[in-house]
Design an enzyme around this catalytic site. Structure first.
Site, short mmCIF file in Angstrom:
data_model
loop_
_atom_site.label_atom_id
_atom_site.label_comp_id
_atom_site.label_asym_id
_atom_site.label_seq_id
_atom_site.Cartn_x
_atom_site.Cartn_y
_atom_site.Cartn_z
N CYS A 112 2.51 -4.65 1.95
CA CYS A 112 1.29 -4.98 0.93
C CYS A 112 0.34 -3.38 0.86
O CYS A 112 -0.37 -3.55 -0.04
CB CYS A 112 0.61 -5.76 1.08
SG CYS A 112 2.04 -7.75 0.37
N HIS A 248 -6.13 -4.69 -3.20
CA HIS A 248 -5.11 -6.13 -2.98
C HIS A 248 -4.92 -7.39 -3.34
O HIS A 248 -5.83 -8.04 -2.74
CB HIS A 248 -4.05 -5.53 -1.47
CG HIS A 248 -2.81 -6.24 -1.39
ND1 HIS A 248 -1.91 -6.58 -1.97
CD2 HIS A 248 -2.72 -7.81 -0.33
CE1 HIS A 248 -0.51 -7.67 -2.22
NE2 HIS A 248 -1.57 -7.68 -1.06
N ASN A 278 1.26 -12.73 -5.04
CA ASN A 278 1.47 -11.05 -4.78
C ASN A 278 2.41 -10.44 -4.89
O ASN A 278 3.65 -11.03 -4.06
CB ASN A 278 1.01 -11.88 -2.69
CG ASN A 278 0.85 -10.52 -2.61
OD1 ASN A 278 0.86 -9.39 -1.90
ND2 ASN A 278 0.93 -10.94 -1.07
N1 COA Z 1 1.17 -27.20 -0.90
C1 COA Z 1 0.54 -28.45 -0.13
N2 COA Z 1 0.68 -28.08 0.84
C2 COA Z 1 0.82 -26.90 1.32
C3 COA Z 1 1.20 -26.43 1.01
C4 COA Z 1 1.22 -25.66 -0.87
N3 COA Z 1 2.32 -25.00 -0.72
N4 COA Z 1 1.74 -24.84 1.59
C5 COA Z 1 1.07 -25.11 2.74
N5 COA Z 1 0.04 -26.82 2.60
C6 COA Z 1 -0.25 -27.74 3.45
C7 COA Z 1 0.41 -27.56 5.33
O1 COA Z 1 1.20 -28.16 5.63
C8 COA Z 1 -1.22 -28.36 5.47
O2 COA Z 1 -0.82 -29.38 5.93
P1 COA Z 1 -1.12 -30.26 7.19
O3 COA Z 1 -2.36 -30.57 7.47
O4 COA Z 1 -0.82 -31.59 6.89
O5 COA Z 1 -0.01 -29.54 8.64
C9 COA Z 1 -1.95 -27.92 4.92
O6 COA Z 1 -1.08 -27.67 3.90
C10 COA Z 1 -3.23 -27.03 5.24
O7 COA Z 1 -2.13 -25.85 5.33
P2 COA Z 1 -3.29 -24.00 6.61
O8 COA Z 1 -2.42 -23.36 6.16
O9 COA Z 1 -3.96 -24.55 7.35
O10 COA Z 1 -4.09 -24.26 4.65
P3 COA Z 1 -4.73 -22.58 4.17
O11 COA Z 1 -6.39 -23.31 3.50
O12 COA Z 1 -4.91 -21.79 5.21
O13 COA Z 1 -3.86 -22.40 3.04
C11 COA Z 1 -2.59 -20.47 3.28
C12 COA Z 1 -2.76 -21.41 3.19
C13 COA Z 1 -0.82 -19.44 3.06
C14 COA Z 1 -2.63 -19.80 1.20
C15 COA Z 1 -4.13 -19.21 3.04
O14 COA Z 1 -3.57 -19.00 4.90
C16 COA Z 1 -4.03 -17.70 2.93
O15 COA Z 1 -4.03 -17.56 1.57
N6 COA Z 1 -3.57 -17.41 3.78
C17 COA Z 1 -3.36 -15.72 3.35
C18 COA Z 1 -1.59 -15.48 3.01
C19 COA Z 1 -1.59 -13.66 2.47
O16 COA Z 1 -1.69 -13.58 1.87
N7 COA Z 1 -0.78 -12.97 3.46
C20 COA Z 1 -0.16 -12.16 2.21
C21 COA Z 1 -1.41 -10.57 2.86
S1 COA Z 1 -0.39 -9.34 2.28
#
Ligand code: COA
Length: 321
Positions: A112, A248, A278
């Protein structure tokens, strides 16, 4: 000082759109969750379009706007980590398609962060006096990389390409910085499968994008403001002098947190991730092209670009439009 000025920009996204409701038909998710956690509403997904096809369409638009002939291009750099072919590289495919017969082409895999790294590489060649006209492209087919049964990653990504034509001109030097932290590499891993495997088995899951979402989130929110400050320290430019911060487009909450840490109004952080999600190395040049075509840039404006992602890597640059 000789610097690379942007003569023209272009972008291409596939016409096929998948909105969050479409995602909810594939994995256990919903529009509200995706919007709230990421800001993403839709993503464009390639059907028959390849990475080099999308890169070529974006390049042709940038060349058309530049008013240059393809033969004037001396170098083509494609930032990509999802090209269907390892070789010939996407840049050589683009070089052939656009008939840039005097150019050397190569790909740069910076995930990215790739477009910002490629832009900085091109600027270094230009300021060293080695090349005058360089085409820099970010192009990705993320839909081939994601595990379509993993709701925590497949909802985040989309496909597309963006391009800029740089030409050597007198101007303010581009300020830049870039870093890697290979120790933290396992936080975001990917292996391209080059196919949309809607029914991948659990045992296949390691072969796709795997991510510690919260770890990557925290890394981005800490490192992006740091690198912006590092770049500003190299110059006599202050935060207030920057017209736009073109970051980004991974997640709206990451961008909001960066703006907050820098104590800067969010209106100076343009976003289009609601529409495209993304697109990895393509997010920054697609956003640049959209802003350019809306007439948002004026000569002399100071702009900051910053990318972050797998590696882990992060990079930025300050330049004048
Ligand atoms: N829909 C519904 N629920 C979802 C889900 C989805 N698409 N994806 C994950 N969940 C659930 C998980 O299973 C978890 O459930 P649980 O509490 O029962 O275990 C809950 O949502 C919370 O998951 P978590 O991973 O803690 O959520 P979060 O608030 O961290 O959000 C991301 C997840 C991926 C959106 C977030 O961490 C993020 O954006 N990170 C950066 C990733 C990124 O941009 N990467 C590329 C960089 S170049």
């Amino acid at each position: 000082m000789i610097t690379g000025k942007i003569l023209g920009t272009g972008s291409y996204v596939p016409p096929r759109v998948m909105d969050n409701d479409d995602m909810a038909r594939i994995v256990d998710t919903n529009d509200e969750w995706i919007r709230e956690r990421t800001g993403i509403g839709r993503r464009h997904i390639a059907e028959n379009e390849t990475t080099s096809y999308m890169a070529t369409r974006a390049a042709l638009r940038a060349i058309e706007q530049s008013g240059i002939a393809p033969e004037e291009i001396e170098m083509v750099i494609v930032a990509t980590s999802s090209s269907e072919t390892i070789y010939p590289c996407a840049a050589c495919e683009v070089q052939r398609e656009i008939k840039a017969e005097n150019a050397v082409g190569y790909d740069l895999n910076g995930a990215c962060t790739g477009f910002v790294l490629a832009f900085n590489t091109a600027q270094a060649y230009i300021s060293a006096g080695l090349y005058r006209t360089i085409l820099v492209i970010g192009a990705e087919s993320m839909s081939h990389m994601v595990n379509w049964t993993d709701r925590s990653t497949c909802i985040l990504f989309g496909d597309g390409a963006g391009a800029v034509v740089l030409r050597a001109q007198e101007g303010e030097p581009v300020r830049m910085a870039a870093h890697s932290d290979g120790e933290k590499g396992p936080a975001l891993k990917g292996l391209s499968r080059h196919r949309k495997d809607w029914d991948c088995k659990d045992s296949d899951k390691d072969a796709y994008i795997r991510m510690d979402g919260q770890g990557v989130f925290k890394f981005a929110v800490r490192k992006v403001p740091e690198i912006i400050e590092e770049i500003l320290e190299q110059s006599d430019v202050s935060l207030e002098d920057i017209e736009y911060f073109i970051l980004h487009q991974a997640n709206r909450r990451i961008i909001e947190a960066v703006a907050k840490r820098l104590k800067t109004d969010i209106s100076r952080f343009p976003m289009n991730l609601e529409e495209y999600a993304n697109t990895s190395a393509a997010t920054v040049p697609i956003l640049l092209d959209e802003m350019n075509r809306k007439g948002m840039f004026k000569r002399g404006q100071k702009l900051m670009m910053a990318g972050f992602g797998a590696g882990l890597t992060w990079a930025g640059c300050l330049f004048e439009w």
